[in-house]
Write an enzyme that holds these catalytic residues in place. Structure first.
Site, PDB file in Angstrom:
ATOM      1  N   SER A 132       0.821  -1.207   0.000  1.00  0.00           N
ATOM      2  CA  SER A 132       0.000   0.000   0.000  1.00  0.00           C
ATOM      3  C   SER A 132       0.857   1.260   0.000  1.00  0.00           C
ATOM      4  CB  SER A 132      -0.979   0.010   1.172  1.00  0.00           C
ATOM      5  OG  SER A 132      -0.447  -0.592   2.301  1.00  0.00           O
ATOM      6  N   HIS A 143      -3.631  -3.613  -5.551  1.00  0.00           N
ATOM      7  CA  HIS A 143      -3.863  -3.112  -4.193  1.00  0.00           C
ATOM      8  C   HIS A 143      -5.304  -3.336  -3.780  1.00  0.00           C
ATOM      9  CE1 HIS A 143      -3.944   0.418  -1.179  1.00  0.00           C
ATOM     10  NE2 HIS A 143      -3.517  -0.667  -0.591  1.00  0.00           N
ATOM     11  N   GLU A 180      -6.894  -1.268  -6.773  1.00  0.00           N
ATOM     12  CA  GLU A 180      -6.079  -0.360  -7.583  1.00  0.00           C
ATOM     13  C   GLU A 180      -5.041  -1.201  -8.336  1.00  0.00           C
ATOM     14  OE1 GLU A 180      -6.225   3.702  -4.837  1.00  0.00           O
ATOM     15  OE2 GLU A 180      -4.675   2.214  -4.411  1.00  0.00           O
ATOM     16  N   ASN A 189      -5.076   6.588  -1.106  1.00  0.00           N
ATOM     17  CA  ASN A 189      -4.261   7.065   0.015  1.00  0.00           C
ATOM     18  C   ASN A 189      -3.598   8.404  -0.270  1.00  0.00           C
ATOM     19  OD1 ASN A 189      -4.894   5.096   1.839  1.00  0.00           O
ATOM     20  ND2 ASN A 189      -3.180   3.766   1.294  1.00  0.00           N
TER      21      ASN A 189
HETATM   22  N1  LIG Z   1      -3.835  -4.545   6.495  1.00  0.00           N
HETATM   23  C1  LIG Z   1      -4.336  -3.722   5.597  1.00  0.00           C
HETATM   24  O1  LIG Z   1      -5.341  -3.041   5.838  1.00  0.00           O
HETATM   25  C2  LIG Z   1      -3.714  -3.625   4.231  1.00  0.00           C
HETATM   26  C3  LIG Z   1      -4.480  -3.091   3.173  1.00  0.00           C
HETATM   27  C4  LIG Z   1      -3.922  -3.058   1.892  1.00  0.00           C
HETATM   28  C5  LIG Z   1      -2.621  -3.494   1.691  1.00  0.00           C
HETATM   29  N2  LIG Z   1      -1.887  -3.986   2.748  1.00  0.00           N
HETATM   30  C6  LIG Z   1      -0.538  -4.496   2.450  1.00  0.00           C
HETATM   31  O2  LIG Z   1      -0.600  -5.915   2.405  1.00  0.00           O
HETATM   32  C7  LIG Z   1       0.632  -6.474   2.869  1.00  0.00           C
HETATM   33  C8  LIG Z   1       0.356  -7.420   4.020  1.00  0.00           C
HETATM   34  O3  LIG Z   1      -0.329  -6.758   5.048  1.00  0.00           O
HETATM   35  P1  LIG Z   1      -1.121  -7.547   6.193  1.00  0.00           P
HETATM   36  O4  LIG Z   1      -1.852  -6.529   6.972  1.00  0.00           O
HETATM   37  O5  LIG Z   1      -1.863  -8.686   5.607  1.00  0.00           O
HETATM   38  O6  LIG Z   1       0.116  -8.111   7.062  1.00  0.00           O
HETATM   39  P2  LIG Z   1       0.114  -9.288   8.136  1.00  0.00           P
HETATM   40  O7  LIG Z   1       1.166  -8.946   9.123  1.00  0.00           O
HETATM   41  O8  LIG Z   1      -1.248  -9.609   8.610  1.00  0.00           O
HETATM   42  O9  LIG Z   1       0.638 -10.561   7.283  1.00  0.00           O
HETATM   43  C9  LIG Z   1       1.899 -10.635   6.698  1.00  0.00           C
HETATM   44  C10 LIG Z   1       2.264 -12.116   6.536  1.00  0.00           C
HETATM   45  O10 LIG Z   1       3.436 -12.196   5.718  1.00  0.00           O
HETATM   46  C11 LIG Z   1       4.304 -13.199   6.264  1.00  0.00           C
HETATM   47  N3  LIG Z   1       5.660 -12.901   5.811  1.00  0.00           N
HETATM   48  C12 LIG Z   1       6.496 -11.930   6.245  1.00  0.00           C
HETATM   49  N4  LIG Z   1       7.635 -11.957   5.539  1.00  0.00           N
HETATM   50  C13 LIG Z   1       7.526 -12.965   4.640  1.00  0.00           C
HETATM   51  C14 LIG Z   1       8.366 -13.492   3.616  1.00  0.00           C
HETATM   52  N5  LIG Z   1       9.575 -12.967   3.391  1.00  0.00           N
HETATM   53  N6  LIG Z   1       7.916 -14.512   2.863  1.00  0.00           N
HETATM   54  C15 LIG Z   1       6.700 -15.048   3.086  1.00  0.00           C
HETATM   55  N7  LIG Z   1       5.866 -14.613   4.054  1.00  0.00           N
HETATM   56  C16 LIG Z   1       6.259 -13.575   4.811  1.00  0.00           C
HETATM   57  C17 LIG Z   1       4.096 -13.116   7.757  1.00  0.00           C
HETATM   58  O11 LIG Z   1       4.469 -14.314   8.397  1.00  0.00           O
HETATM   59  C18 LIG Z   1       2.587 -12.818   7.845  1.00  0.00           C
HETATM   60  O12 LIG Z   1       1.851 -14.024   7.917  1.00  0.00           O
HETATM   61  C19 LIG Z   1       1.527  -5.291   3.209  1.00  0.00           C
HETATM   62  O13 LIG Z   1       2.312  -5.004   2.079  1.00  0.00           O
HETATM   63  C20 LIG Z   1       0.525  -4.174   3.465  1.00  0.00           C
HETATM   64  O14 LIG Z   1       1.077  -2.907   3.226  1.00  0.00           O
HETATM   65  C21 LIG Z   1      -2.420  -4.069   3.996  1.00  0.00           C
END
Ligand SMILES: NC(=O)c1ccc[n+]([C@@H]2O[C@H](COP(=O)([O-])OP(=O)(O)OC[C@H]3O[C@@H](n4cnc5c(N)ncnc54)[C@H](O)[C@@H]3O)[C@@H](O)[C@H]2O)c1
Length: 510
Positions: free
Chosen positions: A126, A147, A159, A197
């Site tokens: 994001s 996204h 997106e 954003n």
């Molecule tokens: N949470 C939100 O509202 C949201 C919305 C849109 C986009 N995002 C984006 O989505 C992505 C994930 O966010 P999230 O909130 O789901 O995070 P999260 O912490 O819930 O999950 C991340 C997962 O990735 C795993 N992980 C970390 N490093 C890794 C690697 N090298 N290889 C494989 N697995 C790995 C972790 O073990 C974890 O299970 C980020 O890039 C975030 O910016 C988040």
């Protein structure tokens, strides 16, 4: 890669990183009919995610949104991958791992060793640059941003972000796939904050500045943006829901990415809140308290006042013109005069739509500003701004007038641009600027803001509704009063204003 159609349902979609977003995205792909492979670096995490997704499919079946056969078939298509090598047959890999550039780059470098050259690679980042993540790839043309918004199964917006190296065919294919999955994709360029954003920043920032300038308290600002501006939630209650830390982090990252451009300056008040651990609902306290018997502060609302018997409308009230018919319908006599853009009350005081200036500047005149409404017919609250010199008689008449139209009336401090006018002018400015810079089309920006953050109108729709002469006037007046560059209208707004004025002159001369 020349195929621009959606990825066939029979082809495998891999999701790497199976936390909040990964699970939601996997569920979407699964329900759309794909075999899905889950991979996570955390031991046992992909297994846990598979169990959570299966439980969610069960709930969908209980609610009748999936048949038992569909649920079984979807669960049967869900697989856990032990290594990245198990993702070799994927036609699309969507990454949703930790938000760190180096970690994402490393992951994709590894993935490229495994998947076929025509496999589409996507990141759900994001805040990072899609171009930067793709920087180290052997075949960067097949890399795209996808996204999704949280919760991915419920929110329709996606997106589709093209980095500098992204092939048009890859973006089109990602777009078609998201559409096939029942989502509403929009296309955008790889710039900080993408569409939502980036353009939503003033919704939070202006509210915070108005609070810092003591225009009103958070409950009042929220109420005016909801009940007059037509927004679903006010910025203070919304950031309490999102988390003050999360919201501030997005603001700071966009501000830093734009090299600390004044248009995106973060708020001191929000910094204090984050520093003190008042993060919102999740900590039980943010701008509001969330304990069991916590009560929302009341919004100061004026006591009933008698309606004036007659008013005089001078010229055309612009976006507020529907008020004239409403005043007549309320049984108040309306006299009309040719020139101007305001309304006079029996006391002689003027009522003027917020235009970016402050009341105190009109020395010797009785002026009251009223705030911009999305739709004056449906607005249930109107904010008024007065100067210390405004007489009690004029204020009572203004209050009585809006009450006769069925509105609650709230008096706020005398700040330039009031609440809704200032916020909307800035949203329009950022949206027009984004179109001018090729970030996205006007249509996609409006769609993204309606679906991504529930705005009552897209910012460009709003610009057309208000007229760019009005938007530019508000911004120029604000810029004069806060000369940091924050409110300087972008070139696109200035151009649209110029074109509108030229068209009007042309019409007048015919
Ligand atoms: N949470 C939100 O509202 C949201 C919305 C849109 C986009 N995002 C984006 O989505 C992505 C994930 O966010 P999230 O909130 O789901 O995070 P999260 O912490 O819930 O999950 C991340 C997962 O990735 C795993 N992980 C970390 N490093 C890794 C690697 N090298 N290889 C494989 N697995 C790995 C972790 O073990 C974890 O299970 C980020 O890039 C975030 O910016 C988040």
């Amino acid at each position: 890669m020349t195929d621009t159609k959606a990825i066939e349902r029979s082809r495998t979609v891999a999701v790497v990183g199976t936390g909040t977003m990964g699970q939601g995205i996997a569920q979407v792909a699964l329900v759309a009919g794909h075999p899905v492979r889950l991979y996570d670096a955390g031991p046992g995490r992909a297994q846990q995610a598979a169990a959570a997704i299966t439980a969610r499919l069960d709930r969908l079946a209980e609610k009748g949104r999936l048949t038992a056969e569909e649920r079984d078939a979807a669960a049967g298509r869900l697989h856990v991958a032990e290594t990245l090598g198990d993702l070799a047959d994927a036609a699309l890999v969507i990454e949703a791992i930790v938000e760190q550039l180096a970690v994402k780059q490393e992951l994709f470098a590894e993935l490229e060793k495994t998947v076929a050259d025509d496999c589409l690679l996507a990141t759900n980042t994001s805040s990072l640059s899609v171009t930067a993540i793709a920087g180290a790839l052997r075949v960067p043309g097949r890399f795209v941003g996808l996204h999704f918004f949280n919760p991915a199964p419920l929110l329709p917006l996606v997106e589709v972000v093209s980095g500098f190296a992204t092939d048009e065919t890859a973006a089109t294919r990602a777009y078609a796939t998201a559409k096939e999955w029942g989502k509403t994709p929009v296309r955008c360029a790889d710039t900080p904050g993408f569409i939502v954003n980036r353009i939503a920043r003033p919704f939070y920032a202006e509210a915070l500045r108005l609070y810092e300038e003591r225009a009103a308290d958070p409950a009042t600002i929220d109420a005016v943006l909801r009940e007059c501006g037509g927004f679903r939630m006010g910025p203070f209650e919304l950031t309490d829901l999102i988390g003050q830390d999360v919201n501030e982090a997005v603001t700071r990252s966009v501000w830093e990415a734009f090299h600390q451009d004044a248009k995106f300056t973060p708020s001191l008040a929000q910094r204090r809140l984050v520093e003190s651990g008042r993060l919102g609902r999740k900590t039980g306290q943010g701008w509001y308290a969330y304990g069991e018997d916590a009560e929302r502060p009341a919004v100061p609302t004026e006591a009933p006042a008698p309606a004036p018997a007659a008013v005089t409308v001078h010229g055309h009230l612009g976006h507020a013109e529907p008020l004239v018919a409403m005043i007549e319908q309320a049984g108040i006599t309306v006299r009309r005069r040719k020139r101007g853009n305001y309304l006079t009350l029996p006391s002689g005081g003027h009522l003027t739509l917020a235009d970016g200036e402050a009341v105190f500047e009109y020395e010797g005149e009785e002026i009251i500003y009223f705030d911009l409404a999305h739709d004056y017919r449906t607005a249930t609250r109107i904010a008024l701004a007065t100067a210390p010199t405004t007489s009690a008689e004029t204020l009572q008449e203004a209050v009585g007038l809006f009450q006769a139209l069925g509105k609650d009336v709230t008096v706020i401090g005398d700040v330039p641009g009031m609440i809704v006018a200032r916020t909307v002018a800035m949203l329009v400015d950022l949206a027009v600027d984004a179109v001018e810079r090729g970030v996205a089309s006007a249509e996609d920006i409006d769609t993204a803001m309606r679906l991504g953050v529930n705005y009552p109108a897209g910012p460009l729709e709003w610009g057309a509704l208000l007229g760019y002469e009005y938007v530019a006037d508000v911004l120029r007046a604000l810029h004069e009063r806060y000369p940091t560059g924050r409110y300087a209208p972008c070139l696109g707004v200035a151009r649209k204003d110029h074109e509108e004025r030229a068209a009007m002159k042309d019409q007048d001369s015919r």
